[in-house]
Design an enzyme around this catalytic site. Structure first.
Site, PDB file in Angstrom:
ATOM      1  CB  THR A   1      30.886  39.688   7.995  1.00 14.67           C
ATOM      2  OG1 THR A   1      31.330  38.400   8.411  1.00 14.67           O
ATOM      3  CG2 THR A   1      31.150  39.884   6.513  1.00 14.67           C
TER       4      THR A   1
ATOM      5  CG  ASP B   1      19.212  36.731   7.236  1.00 13.44           C
ATOM      6  OD1 ASP B   1      20.269  36.797   6.565  1.00 13.44           O
ATOM      7  OD2 ASP B   1      19.203  36.426   8.455  1.00 13.44           O
TER       8      ASP B   1
ATOM      9  CE1 TYR C   1      31.583  28.595   8.323  1.00 12.53           C
ATOM     10  CE2 TYR C   1      33.919  28.493   7.809  1.00 12.53           C
ATOM     11  CZ  TYR C   1      32.683  29.070   7.632  1.00 12.53           C
ATOM     12  OH  TYR C   1      32.538  30.120   6.753  1.00 12.53           O
TER      13      TYR C   1
ATOM     14  CE  LYS D   1      30.479  27.964   4.923  1.00 17.70           C
ATOM     15  NZ  LYS D   1      29.403  28.597   4.167  1.00 17.70           N
TER      16      LYS D   1
ATOM     17  CG  ASP E   1      15.172  28.168  10.816  1.00 19.08           C
ATOM     18  OD1 ASP E   1      16.189  27.868  10.174  1.00 19.08           O
ATOM     19  OD2 ASP E   1      14.938  27.718  11.955  1.00 19.08           O
ATOM     20  CB  VAL E   2      17.784  28.388   5.484  1.00 20.85           C
ATOM     21  CG1 VAL E   2      19.036  27.947   6.231  1.00 20.85           C
ATOM     22  CG2 VAL E   2      17.841  27.965   4.039  1.00 20.85           C
TER      23      VAL E   2
HETATM   24  N1  LIG Z   1      33.056  36.460   6.750  1.00 20.41           N
HETATM   25  C1  LIG Z   1      33.990  35.609   6.356  1.00 20.41           C
HETATM   26  O1  LIG Z   1      35.164  35.789   6.645  1.00 20.41           O
HETATM   27  C2  LIG Z   1      33.603  34.409   5.532  1.00 20.41           C
HETATM   28  C3  LIG Z   1      34.649  33.658   4.961  1.00 20.41           C
HETATM   29  C4  LIG Z   1      34.316  32.537   4.196  1.00 20.41           C
HETATM   30  C5  LIG Z   1      33.004  32.174   4.016  1.00 20.41           C
HETATM   31  N2  LIG Z   1      32.015  32.923   4.603  1.00 20.41           N
HETATM   32  C6  LIG Z   1      30.627  32.480   4.385  1.00 20.41           C
HETATM   33  O2  LIG Z   1      29.878  33.542   3.825  1.00 20.41           O
HETATM   34  C7  LIG Z   1      28.501  33.393   4.190  1.00 20.41           C
HETATM   35  C8  LIG Z   1      28.009  34.709   4.768  1.00 20.41           C
HETATM   36  O3  LIG Z   1      28.740  34.988   5.944  1.00 20.41           O
HETATM   37  P1  LIG Z   1      28.868  36.469   6.556  1.00 20.41           P
HETATM   38  O4  LIG Z   1      30.287  36.683   6.858  1.00 20.41           O
HETATM   39  O5  LIG Z   1      28.131  37.419   5.727  1.00 20.41           O
HETATM   40  O6  LIG Z   1      28.153  36.234   7.964  1.00 20.41           O
HETATM   41  P2  LIG Z   1      26.893  36.989   8.607  1.00 20.41           P
HETATM   42  O7  LIG Z   1      26.744  36.400   9.971  1.00 20.41           O
HETATM   43  O8  LIG Z   1      27.065  38.440   8.485  1.00 20.41           O
HETATM   44  O9  LIG Z   1      25.698  36.506   7.650  1.00 20.41           O
HETATM   45  C9  LIG Z   1      25.124  35.222   7.746  1.00 20.41           C
HETATM   46  C10 LIG Z   1      23.623  35.405   7.638  1.00 20.41           C
HETATM   47  O10 LIG Z   1      23.007  34.110   7.694  1.00 20.41           O
HETATM   48  C11 LIG Z   1      21.820  34.256   8.433  1.00 20.41           C
HETATM   49  N3  LIG Z   1      21.398  32.963   8.965  1.00 20.41           N
HETATM   50  C12 LIG Z   1      22.048  32.181   9.850  1.00 20.41           C
HETATM   51  N4  LIG Z   1      21.314  31.099  10.128  1.00 20.41           N
HETATM   52  C13 LIG Z   1      20.176  31.182   9.398  1.00 20.41           C
HETATM   53  C14 LIG Z   1      19.020  30.370   9.261  1.00 20.41           C
HETATM   54  N5  LIG Z   1      18.887  29.220   9.959  1.00 20.41           N
HETATM   55  N6  LIG Z   1      18.059  30.755   8.415  1.00 20.41           N
HETATM   56  C15 LIG Z   1      18.162  31.917   7.723  1.00 20.41           C
HETATM   57  N7  LIG Z   1      19.223  32.741   7.834  1.00 20.41           N
HETATM   58  C16 LIG Z   1      20.225  32.378   8.655  1.00 20.41           C
HETATM   59  C17 LIG Z   1      22.172  35.237   9.538  1.00 20.41           C
HETATM   60  O11 LIG Z   1      21.015  35.829  10.140  1.00 20.41           O
HETATM   61  C18 LIG Z   1      23.046  36.226   8.799  1.00 20.41           C
HETATM   62  O12 LIG Z   1      22.294  37.317   8.290  1.00 20.41           O
HETATM   63  C19 LIG Z   1      28.442  32.244   5.209  1.00 20.41           C
HETATM   64  O13 LIG Z   1      28.033  31.071   4.546  1.00 20.41           O
HETATM   65  C20 LIG Z   1      29.886  32.118   5.663  1.00 20.41           C
HETATM   66  O14 LIG Z   1      30.169  30.818   6.105  1.00 20.41           O
HETATM   67  C21 LIG Z   1      32.287  34.021   5.344  1.00 20.41           C
END
Ligand SMILES: NC(=O)c1ccc[n+]([C@@H]2O[C@H](COP(=O)([O-])OP(=O)(O)OC[C@H]3O[C@@H](n4cnc5c(N)ncnc54)[C@H](O)[C@@H]3O)[C@@H](O)[C@H]2O)c1
Length: 256
Positions: free
Chosen positions: A191, A37, A156, A160, A63-64
């Site tokens: 989250t 992360d 977004y 996706k 950084d991905v």
């Molecule tokens: N929370 C929801 O309701 C939800 C719904 C559908 C899909 N998602 C997907 O689930 C996944 C996780 O989301 P979440 O809710 O846990 O959000 P979150 O913000 O808690 O986690 C996302 C993580 O990605 C990391 N990140 C962002 N950019 C980055 C980069 N350039 N390099 C490395 N790390 C990076 C952040 O630091 C964070 O820890 C995401 O892909 C999100 O789109 C979430």
């Protein structure tokens, strides 16, 4: 306890709400976990939580969107743990709420770089290790917003949807190599990402959440563990005949 025992699992975005539940869940089922992360503080906390419970994990700051960093880190993971068996792509941001004619080039580039290019880069540098290992499992976290359209967060939605079809194309490309690719499509999960998306919506946080939850037949948000359960199944050999599928975990949002 041992559904993924002996597997080396990499969780990109492993410090996040969903990613941390996936990391601790996989470790609880016996995997060695690489937590990746850009958020080092939360990433190290996740590793601490795993090791406190007797599991094995290590954190890498990443950084991905940076190809050189991704290549180096995946090499270090394989060197440290000996191989890579499972990749979970969970890093993401929701980005701008702007519609197509209002969004900026920067809005577009930023979200596609993290969600789409980041998913591809992690795959690019994980797959060679899986080929050497004779197989593997890649789980890409898409969204219900990769299945259906909606007025909120149009960029977004596009990213996706791209993740969903990259997954299916890779599933076919690598089937003969024994590497399975599947996508997971969460509905609203509590989250920091979903809280931030609600807070920044022009409708206002309360109205955004009210409208979102009114479309969830189960009438509530899910928990990160609900998503981790699906990922553990797809990472494990229980899903050995499953590739190219989309596992929807959404409280019924897309059933209507
Ligand atoms: N929370 C929801 O309701 C939800 C719904 C559908 C899909 N998602 C997907 O689930 C996944 C996780 O989301 P979440 O809710 O846990 O959000 P979150 O913000 O808690 O986690 C996302 C993580 O990605 C990391 N990140 C962002 N950019 C980055 C980069 N350039 N390099 C490395 N790390 C990076 C952040 O630091 C964070 O820890 C995401 O892909 C999100 O789109 C979430």
């Amino acid at each position: 306890m041992n559904r993924v025992a002996g597997k080396v699992c990499v969780v990109v975005g492993g410090a996040g709400g969903i990613g941390s539940a996936i990391s601790t869940g996989l470790a609880g089922e016996g995997a060695q976990v690489a937590v990746l992360d850009r958020d080092a503080e939360h990433g190290r906390n996740v590793v601490q939580e795993i090791t406190d419970k007797g599991g094995e994990a290590r954190f890498w700051s990443i950084d991905v969107t940076d190809a050189q960093v991704v290549e180096r880190v995946f090499g270090e993971i394989a060197e440290h743990f000996g191989t890579i068996n499972v990749l979970v792509n969970s890093a993401g941001i929701t980005g701008s709420h702007a519609r197509a004619h209002e969004a900026t080039e920067d809005d577009f580039d930023k979200i596609y770089a993290i969600t789409v290019k980041g998913c591809w880069l992690a795959t690019k540098y994980a797959v060679p290790h899986m080929l050497t290992a004779g197989g593997g499992s890649v789980v890409n976290i898409s969204s219900i917003m990769g299945l259906v359209g909606g007025a909120s967060l149009p960029l977004y939605h596009g990213t996706k949807g791209a993740v969903r079809l990259m997954t299916k194309a890779d599933a076919i490309s690598y089937a003969s190599d024994g590497i399975r690719f599947n996508s997971v499509h969460p509905g609203p999960i509590e989250t920091s990402l979903s809280v931030a998306a609600a807070a920044s919506d022009p409708l206002g946080k309360e109205e955004y959440m009210r409208r979102l939850l009114s479309n969830v037949p189960l009438g509530r948000r899910g928990e990160p563990d609900d998503i981790a359960a699906g990922v553990i199944y797809l990472a494990s050999d229980e899903s050995k005949f499953v590739t190219g599928t989309e596992l929807v975990i959404d409280g019924g949002y897309t059933a209507r």
